[in-house]
Design a protein around this motif. Structure first.
Motif, PDB file in Angstrom:
ATOM      1  N   GLU A 111      -1.176   5.591   9.046  1.00 44.39           N
ATOM      2  CA  GLU A 111      -1.306   4.383   8.234  1.00 44.39           C
ATOM      3  C   GLU A 111      -2.435   3.436   8.643  1.00 44.39           C
ATOM      4  OE1 GLU A 111       2.499   2.547   8.251  1.00 44.39           O
ATOM      5  OE2 GLU A 111       2.534   2.214  10.408  1.00 44.39           O
ATOM      6  N   THR A 112      -2.688   3.300   9.943  1.00 48.48           N
ATOM      7  CA  THR A 112      -3.740   2.339  10.314  1.00 48.48           C
ATOM      8  C   THR A 112      -5.121   2.931  10.036  1.00 48.48           C
ATOM      9  OG1 THR A 112      -3.802   3.044  12.642  1.00 48.48           O
ATOM     10  CG2 THR A 112      -2.303   1.239  12.076  1.00 48.48           C
ATOM     11  N   ALA A 113      -5.253   4.267  10.151  1.00 46.50           N
ATOM     12  CA  ALA A 113      -6.519   4.905   9.786  1.00 46.50           C
ATOM     13  C   ALA A 113      -6.746   4.743   8.282  1.00 46.50           C
ATOM     14  CB  ALA A 113      -6.498   6.382  10.170  1.00 46.50           C
ATOM     15  N   MET A 114      -5.659   4.869   7.513  1.00 47.42           N
ATOM     16  CA  MET A 114      -5.754   4.679   6.066  1.00 47.42           C
ATOM     17  C   MET A 114      -6.204   3.260   5.730  1.00 47.42           C
ATOM     18  SD  MET A 114      -2.734   4.910   3.229  1.00 47.42           S
ATOM     19  CE  MET A 114      -1.857   3.590   4.045  1.00 47.42           C
ATOM     20  N   LEU A 115      -5.688   2.280   6.454  1.00 46.37           N
ATOM     21  CA  LEU A 115      -6.093   0.897   6.188  1.00 46.37           C
ATOM     22  C   LEU A 115      -7.575   0.705   6.477  1.00 46.37           C
ATOM     23  CD1 LEU A 115      -2.971  -0.995   7.632  1.00 46.37           C
ATOM     24  CD2 LEU A 115      -3.553  -0.635   5.221  1.00 46.37           C
ATOM     25  N   GLU A 116      -8.052   1.309   7.568  1.00 48.99           N
ATOM     26  CA  GLU A 116      -9.493   1.239   7.878  1.00 48.99           C
ATOM     27  C   GLU A 116     -10.293   1.837   6.726  1.00 48.99           C
ATOM     28  OE1 GLU A 116     -11.332   0.206  11.029  1.00 48.99           O
ATOM     29  OE2 GLU A 116      -9.525  -1.010  10.788  1.00 48.99           O
ATOM     30  N   SER A 117      -9.831   2.983   6.246  1.00 51.61           N
ATOM     31  CA  SER A 117     -10.519   3.656   5.151  1.00 51.61           C
ATOM     32  C   SER A 117     -10.508   2.789   3.890  1.00 51.61           C
ATOM     33  CB  SER A 117      -9.859   5.020   4.886  1.00 51.61           C
ATOM     34  OG  SER A 117     -10.570   5.729   3.905  1.00 51.61           O
ATOM     35  N   LEU A 118      -9.378   2.137   3.637  1.00 50.87           N
ATOM     36  CA  LEU A 118      -9.286   1.245   2.473  1.00 50.87           C
ATOM     37  C   LEU A 118     -10.234   0.059   2.601  1.00 50.87           C
ATOM     38  CD1 LEU A 118      -5.433   1.153   1.793  1.00 50.87           C
ATOM     39  CD2 LEU A 118      -7.213   1.969   0.231  1.00 50.87           C
ATOM     40  N   GLU A 119     -10.592  -0.269   3.832  1.00 50.22           N
ATOM     41  CA  GLU A 119     -11.579  -1.334   4.024  1.00 50.22           C
ATOM     42  C   GLU A 119     -12.995  -0.783   3.958  1.00 50.22           C
ATOM     43  OE1 GLU A 119     -10.640  -3.602   7.532  1.00 50.22           O
ATOM     44  OE2 GLU A 119      -8.605  -4.052   6.837  1.00 50.22           O
ATOM     45  N   GLY A 120     -13.099   0.507   3.657  1.00 48.79           N
ATOM     46  CA  GLY A 120     -14.411   1.119   3.465  1.00 48.79           C
ATOM     47  C   GLY A 120     -15.044   1.657   4.730  1.00 48.79           C
ATOM     48  N   LYS A 121     -14.277   1.637   5.820  1.00 48.75           N
ATOM     49  CA  LYS A 121     -14.833   2.055   7.112  1.00 48.75           C
ATOM     50  C   LYS A 121     -14.439   3.483   7.459  1.00 48.75           C
ATOM     51  CE  LYS A 121     -13.682  -2.595   8.604  1.00 48.75           C
ATOM     52  NZ  LYS A 121     -12.595  -3.178   9.382  1.00 48.75           N
ATOM     53  N   ARG A 122     -14.878   3.932   8.627  1.00 47.67           N
ATOM     54  CA  ARG A 122     -14.434   5.228   9.106  1.00 47.67           C
ATOM     55  C   ARG A 122     -12.925   5.160   9.353  1.00 47.67           C
ATOM     56  NH1 ARG A 122     -17.559   7.489  13.931  1.00 47.67           N
ATOM     57  NH2 ARG A 122     -16.956   5.565  14.954  1.00 47.67           N
ATOM     58  N   LEU A 146      -3.940  -4.646   5.790  1.00 50.72           N
ATOM     59  CA  LEU A 146      -5.177  -4.518   5.032  1.00 50.72           C
ATOM     60  C   LEU A 146      -5.953  -5.834   5.037  1.00 50.72           C
ATOM     61  CD1 LEU A 146      -6.872  -2.618   3.225  1.00 50.72           C
ATOM     62  CD2 LEU A 146      -5.495  -3.370   1.277  1.00 50.72           C
ATOM     63  N   PHE A 147      -7.208  -5.787   5.392  1.00 55.69           N
ATOM     64  CA  PHE A 147      -8.063  -6.967   5.510  1.00 55.69           C
ATOM     65  C   PHE A 147      -7.383  -8.074   6.326  1.00 55.69           C
ATOM     66  CE2 PHE A 147      -9.445  -4.966   1.465  1.00 55.69           C
ATOM     67  CZ  PHE A 147     -10.728  -4.619   1.861  1.00 55.69           C
ATOM     68  N   GLY A 148      -6.595  -7.624   7.313  1.00 56.91           N
ATOM     69  CA  GLY A 148      -5.958  -8.574   8.216  1.00 56.91           C
ATOM     70  C   GLY A 148      -4.716  -9.260   7.657  1.00 56.91           C
ATOM     71  N   GLN A 149      -4.297  -8.876   6.450  1.00 56.03           N
ATOM     72  CA  GLN A 149      -3.168  -9.559   5.816  1.00 56.03           C
ATOM     73  C   GLN A 149      -1.876  -8.729   5.967  1.00 56.03           C
ATOM     74  OE1 GLN A 149      -3.749 -12.592   4.658  1.00 56.03           O
ATOM     75  NE2 GLN A 149      -5.916 -12.280   5.181  1.00 56.03           N
ATOM     76  N   PRO A 150      -0.741  -9.378   5.873  1.00 55.83           N
ATOM     77  CA  PRO A 150       0.530  -8.654   5.955  1.00 55.83           C
ATOM     78  C   PRO A 150       0.595  -7.572   4.865  1.00 55.83           C
ATOM     79  CG  PRO A 150       0.908 -11.016   6.044  1.00 55.83           C
ATOM     80  CD  PRO A 150      -0.543 -10.841   5.716  1.00 55.83           C
ATOM     81  N   THR A 151       0.950  -6.355   5.273  1.00 55.60           N
ATOM     82  CA  THR A 151       0.885  -5.229   4.354  1.00 55.60           C
ATOM     83  C   THR A 151       2.113  -4.338   4.491  1.00 55.60           C
ATOM     84  OG1 THR A 151      -1.527  -5.258   4.535  1.00 55.60           O
ATOM     85  CG2 THR A 151      -0.528  -3.256   3.657  1.00 55.60           C
ATOM     86  N   VAL A 202       0.840  -1.196   0.000  1.00 58.40           N
ATOM     87  CA  VAL A 202       0.000   0.000   0.000  1.00 58.40           C
ATOM     88  C   VAL A 202       0.875   1.246   0.000  1.00 58.40           C
ATOM     89  CG1 VAL A 202      -1.652   1.354   1.350  1.00 58.40           C
ATOM     90  CG2 VAL A 202      -1.954  -1.117   1.151  1.00 58.40           C
ATOM     91  N   VAL A 203       0.576   2.156  -0.919  1.00 54.32           N
ATOM     92  CA  VAL A 203       1.284   3.432  -0.920  1.00 54.32           C
ATOM     93  C   VAL A 203       0.375   4.505  -0.344  1.00 54.32           C
ATOM     94  CG1 VAL A 203       2.122   5.285  -2.417  1.00 54.32           C
ATOM     95  CG2 VAL A 203       3.010   2.980  -2.681  1.00 54.32           C
TER      96      VAL A 203
END
Ligand SMILES: Cc1cc2nc3c(=O)[nH]c(=O)nc-3n(C[C@H](O)[C@H](O)[C@H](O)COP(=O)(O)O)c2cc1C
Ligand code: SF4
Ligand code: FES
Lengths: 414, 152
Positions: free
Chosen positions: A272-283, A298-303, A177-178
């Protein structure tokens, strides 16, 4: 045939580059002058935008800042042959402002049409990816570690350690993820890379993908950057057609593809972790750490999460070898730093130099001092609060970059 | 701004069905609603919740978190002025005041035609004050250039 460059960077467009390009095209048609009008990226000399360049036997002669109203006098002056004019700045590559820089990550910036893959290849493009495929994952990660490359998004964490962590964890699905949320005021280098040299970022991601064992890459771009989003999407399509993204990266049998995800206006999704939440479509809410995204992302996978500038440095490191990058810089800060000068300076723009520049050199030599009389505030990329004059004399830009400067400033420099 | 469809639950379901699998998530679904209708109508919340098999409250939480997602139809003229640090150093406060006066609308307000809102950095920091006017980035803004961009 005369080659004329007018940038397509959104900053240049924001001050009329499209109008200038259109007017030049119209003039060439009316006067039957055969021109090749190239919409290049910006050279980063933003105070000169729109910067029109004309190829002559001397080199690329620049005129700027050009507005449509200037065109009649430019034509009169014979700008298409490099003629004398008050807006003429001479050979752009020889401007002391540019010639004294050490452009590494920004080496290609403004040289050609950012979506011209042929130009990308003839200037060393894809050599890094080819070498990474040759070396294999372990040695590629070792190269990144040896280069001393550190994260450019704030924390300054060694990139190679992150790569190794994601490489070593076993999982069927991994992501690269960039982080292109670039939210701090005064920062625009990520945007310029995406608009001005998108293939470099994509190549860096592909190298990361084949190294850590990910098949999917994502670029999270803030919605305030519509041009960057469009350019990146087109670049991805071109790379796919050319066979270095998709099912068979450069004929290696390895799969890696990339997609762009557009943000939706949130001022915390840069973390970065807020971004991952957002990438999962969440707040975009910050997650508790640990676990770190390298293990559970991301989605619980190594990122593997990396900033735009960090990732864009990777192709050069692989192509030229880690030693070259490592030889630049001071102490624990290796390589170059991309400074972004904006605000109340005479010459706002991009300055790339090896670490170790002083603030005075940066603000006075490159920035040209303050513009007019507004109180001395020079927001510099990565340092949102602005720097005040008292802090400046002789202070070295601290190793690790600006977040450290901010911390130190909090500690009483003011 | 590009034309938008009037609200229709049928259209909403159709465009959601057309989303690729990786966009079958709350935020992309809401962005899809906004692309289609220009904003996210209240009725769309139920359709999205139903489509994704999540609660309406969860979708509502996402909707209210992101500034870009609108709950009312967009204005004809959308003026976003950058008020972040680098633009402030280039006179964005004065620009905001002048634009407010020119349009008789205050920052954060909408009248029937014009909305003026603040944004925090558009990546045009070296050429400030910057603005996004009807989706287009504008630099070195003055109240006159803002007016010209509105009618452009
Ligand atoms: C509030 C906050 C905002 C951040 N904003 C950004 C950002 O806009 N871009 C970015 O790359 N990193 C940002 N970061 C840092 C990221 O969390 C993360 O460290 C970084 O993306 C990792 O990439 P790097 O190692 O290449 O720097 C931010 C961190 C915090 C706490
Ligand atoms: S330092 Fe600034 S950007 Fe970082 S978390 Fe604190 S307030 Fe947010
Ligand atoms: S601070 Fe206004 S565009 Fe960056």
């Amino acid at each position: 045939m005369i080659t004329i460059y007018v940038p397509r960077d959104s900053a240049a467009r924001s001050v009329g580059a499209d109008d200038v390009a259109r007017a030049i095209a119209q003039w060439s048609v009316e006067e039957h002058i055969d021109i090749d009008l190239v919409r290049n990226g910006s050279r980063g000399a933003l105070w000169l935008e729109p910067l029109v360049e004309v190829v002559t036997s001397e080199g690329r002669i620049g005129y700027g800042p050009v507005s449509v109203e200037d065109l009649p006098s430019l034509i009169e002056a014979g700008f298409h042959a490099g003629g004398e004019h008050p807006l003429r700045v001479g050979v752009v590559d020889e401007l002391p402002w540019l010639a004294s820089q050490q452009r590494v990550t920004f080496a290609r910036m403004g040289m050609s049409d950012p979506l011209d893959l042929e130009a990308y290849r003839t200037t060393g493009g894809l050599h890094g990816l080819a070498r990474a495929l040759e070396l294999g994952p372990d040695e590629t990660a070792a190269e990144v570690l040896a280069s001393g490359l550190r994260g450019r998004g704030g924390a300054g964490f060694p990139a190679g350690i992150k790569w190794r962590t994601v490489l070593e964890v076993s999982s069927a699905t991994k992501y690269v993820v960039v982080n292109a949320d670039e939210g701090d005021s005064g920062t625009f280098a990520d945007r310029m890379i995406m608009e001005g040299d998108p293939f470099t970022l994509l190549e860096g991601m592909a190298i990361a993908g084949v190294t850590v064992g990910a098949t999917q890459g994502v670029v999270y771009i803030r919605s305030e950057y519509p041009d960057a989003i469009a350019t990146m999407r087109t670049a991805i399509d071109i790379a796919r057609l050319d066979g270095w993204l998709g099912d068979d990266v450069l004929g290696s049998g390895r799969a890696f593809d990339i997609r762009v995800v557009e943000g939706a206006g949130s001022y915390v999704c840069g973390e970065e972790t807020a971004m991952l939440e957002s990438l999962e479509g969440k707040r975009g809410m910050v997650r508790a750490k640990p676990p770190i995204p390298a293990l559970v992302g991301l989605f619980g996978q190594p990122t593997l999460v990396q900033n735009v500038l960090t990732m864009a440095a990777v192709p050069g490191i692989l192509a030229e070898g880690s030693g070259h990058y490592q030889s630049l810089g001071v102490d624990r800060s290796r390589g170059t730093q991309v400074y972004q000068l904006a605000g109340n300076v005479a010459r706002g723009g991009i300055v790339e130099r090896a670490f170790g520049l002083t603030l005075r050199e940066l603000v006075e030599d490159y920035g040209g001092g303050t513009r007019a009389s507004r109180s001395g505030r020079w927001p510099i990329g990565g340092l949102p609060a602005g720097v005040r004059a008292r802090c400046l004399s002789g202070l070295r830009v601290p190793p690790g970059g600006w977040w450290h400067a901010r911390a130190r400033r909090r500690g009483g420099l003011r | 701004m590009a034309g938008h469809a009037p609200w229709s639950a049928t259209v909403a379901r159709e465009v959601l069905e057309a989303l690729p699998s990786y966009e079958r998530l709350m935020l992309p679904a809401l962005q899809c609603m906004q692309r289609t209708f220009g904003y996210v109508p209240d009725e769309a919340l139920d359709v999205v919740a139903d489509f994704l098999n999540v609660s309406r409250a969860e979708v509502y939480g996402v909707l209210t978190f992101y500034h870009d997602l609108r709950r009312a139809a967009p204005p004809r003229t959308d003026i976003k002025l950058c008020v972040a640090e680098a633009c402030q150093a280039q006179g964005s406060r004065e620009l905001v005041a002048a634009v407010e006066e020119a349009y008789g609308v205050r920052l954060g307000e909408v009248n029937s035609d014009v909305e003026i809102s603040e944004v925090f950095c558009l990546g045009d920091c070296a050429l400030g004050p910057a603005a996004m006017i009807n989706g287009r980035l504008r630099g070195r803004c003055t109240v006159d250039s803002v007016r010209a961009a509105v009618t452009a």
